[in-house]
Design a protein around this motif. Structure first.
Motif, PDB file in Angstrom:
ATOM      1  N   GLY A  21       0.801  -1.206  -0.016  1.00 44.59           N
ATOM      2  CA  GLY A  21      -0.071  -0.204   0.071  1.00 44.59           C
ATOM      3  C   GLY A  21       0.715   1.373  -0.108  1.00 44.59           C
ATOM      4  O   GLY A  21       0.570   2.351  -0.789  1.00 44.59           O
ATOM      5  N   ARG A  26      -2.522  -1.364  -5.085  1.00 43.01           N
ATOM      6  CA  ARG A  26      -3.911  -1.640  -4.627  1.00 43.01           C
ATOM      7  C   ARG A  26      -4.021  -2.770  -3.961  1.00 43.01           C
ATOM      8  O   ARG A  26      -3.510  -3.848  -4.460  1.00 43.01           O
ATOM      9  CB  ARG A  26      -4.891  -1.651  -5.627  1.00 43.01           C
ATOM     10  CG  ARG A  26      -5.146  -0.178  -6.476  1.00 43.01           C
ATOM     11  CD  ARG A  26      -5.564   0.914  -5.865  1.00 43.01           C
ATOM     12  NE  ARG A  26      -7.042   0.536  -5.498  1.00 43.01           N
ATOM     13  CZ  ARG A  26      -7.830   1.503  -5.045  1.00 43.01           C
ATOM     14  NH1 ARG A  26      -7.297   2.507  -4.921  1.00 43.01           N
ATOM     15  NH2 ARG A  26      -9.100   1.236  -4.724  1.00 43.01           N
ATOM     16  N   ALA A  41      -5.254  -1.438   7.176  1.00 43.75           N
ATOM     17  CA  ALA A  41      -5.676  -0.695   5.992  1.00 43.75           C
ATOM     18  C   ALA A  41      -5.290   0.567   5.883  1.00 43.75           C
ATOM     19  O   ALA A  41      -4.861   1.456   5.362  1.00 43.75           O
ATOM     20  CB  ALA A  41      -7.203  -0.886   5.781  1.00 43.75           C
ATOM     21  N   ALA A  44      -1.779   1.454   5.732  1.00 41.81           N
ATOM     22  CA  ALA A  44      -1.316   1.288   4.240  1.00 41.81           C
ATOM     23  C   ALA A  44      -1.327   2.388   3.520  1.00 41.81           C
ATOM     24  O   ALA A  44      -0.636   2.629   2.636  1.00 41.81           O
ATOM     25  CB  ALA A  44      -1.874   0.301   3.473  1.00 41.81           C
ATOM     26  N   ARG A  48      -5.611   3.018  -0.510  1.00 44.89           N
ATOM     27  CA  ARG A  48      -4.705   2.085  -0.925  1.00 44.89           C
ATOM     28  C   ARG A  48      -5.265   0.489  -0.681  1.00 44.89           C
ATOM     29  O   ARG A  48      -5.012  -0.216  -1.514  1.00 44.89           O
ATOM     30  CB  ARG A  48      -3.231   2.201  -0.665  1.00 44.89           C
ATOM     31  CG  ARG A  48      -2.466   3.015  -0.766  1.00 44.89           C
ATOM     32  CD  ARG A  48      -2.232   3.108  -2.303  1.00 44.89           C
ATOM     33  NE  ARG A  48      -2.053   4.310  -3.166  1.00 44.89           N
ATOM     34  CZ  ARG A  48      -2.321   4.423  -4.270  1.00 44.89           C
ATOM     35  NH1 ARG A  48      -2.882   3.430  -5.019  1.00 44.89           N
ATOM     36  NH2 ARG A  48      -2.309   5.579  -4.754  1.00 44.89           N
ATOM     37  N   ALA A  49      -6.037   0.397   0.455  1.00 49.71           N
ATOM     38  CA  ALA A  49      -6.578  -0.800   0.832  1.00 49.71           C
ATOM     39  C   ALA A  49      -8.057  -0.835   0.474  1.00 49.71           C
ATOM     40  O   ALA A  49      -8.743   0.135   1.090  1.00 49.71           O
ATOM     41  CB  ALA A  49      -6.200  -1.264   2.115  1.00 49.71           C
TER      42      ALA A  49
END
Length: 53
Positions: A21, A26, A41, A44, A48-49
């Motif tokens: 990330g 992706r 997430a 990251a 990105r997550a």
């Protein structure tokens, strides 16, 4: 690159997912522990997550 990671809430899976990330990839993280998955997430980077909880 796009990646799907299993076990992304802790350990090696989390490290790989966060690193991907941060590189700009992706990532679709999968894990049993929702709270840790959300934290990973966020770590990251924004957008990105992909999270669908």
């Amino acid at each position: 690159m796009r990646a799907v990671l299993v076990g992304a809430s802790s350990g090696l899976g989390r490290c790989i997912g966060v690193d991907l990330g941060r590189r700009g990839d992706r990532v679709a993280p999968l894990a049993r522990r929702r709270d840790r998955l959300v934290d990973a997430a966020k770590e990251a980077g924004p957008g990105r997550a992909r999270r669908r909880l």
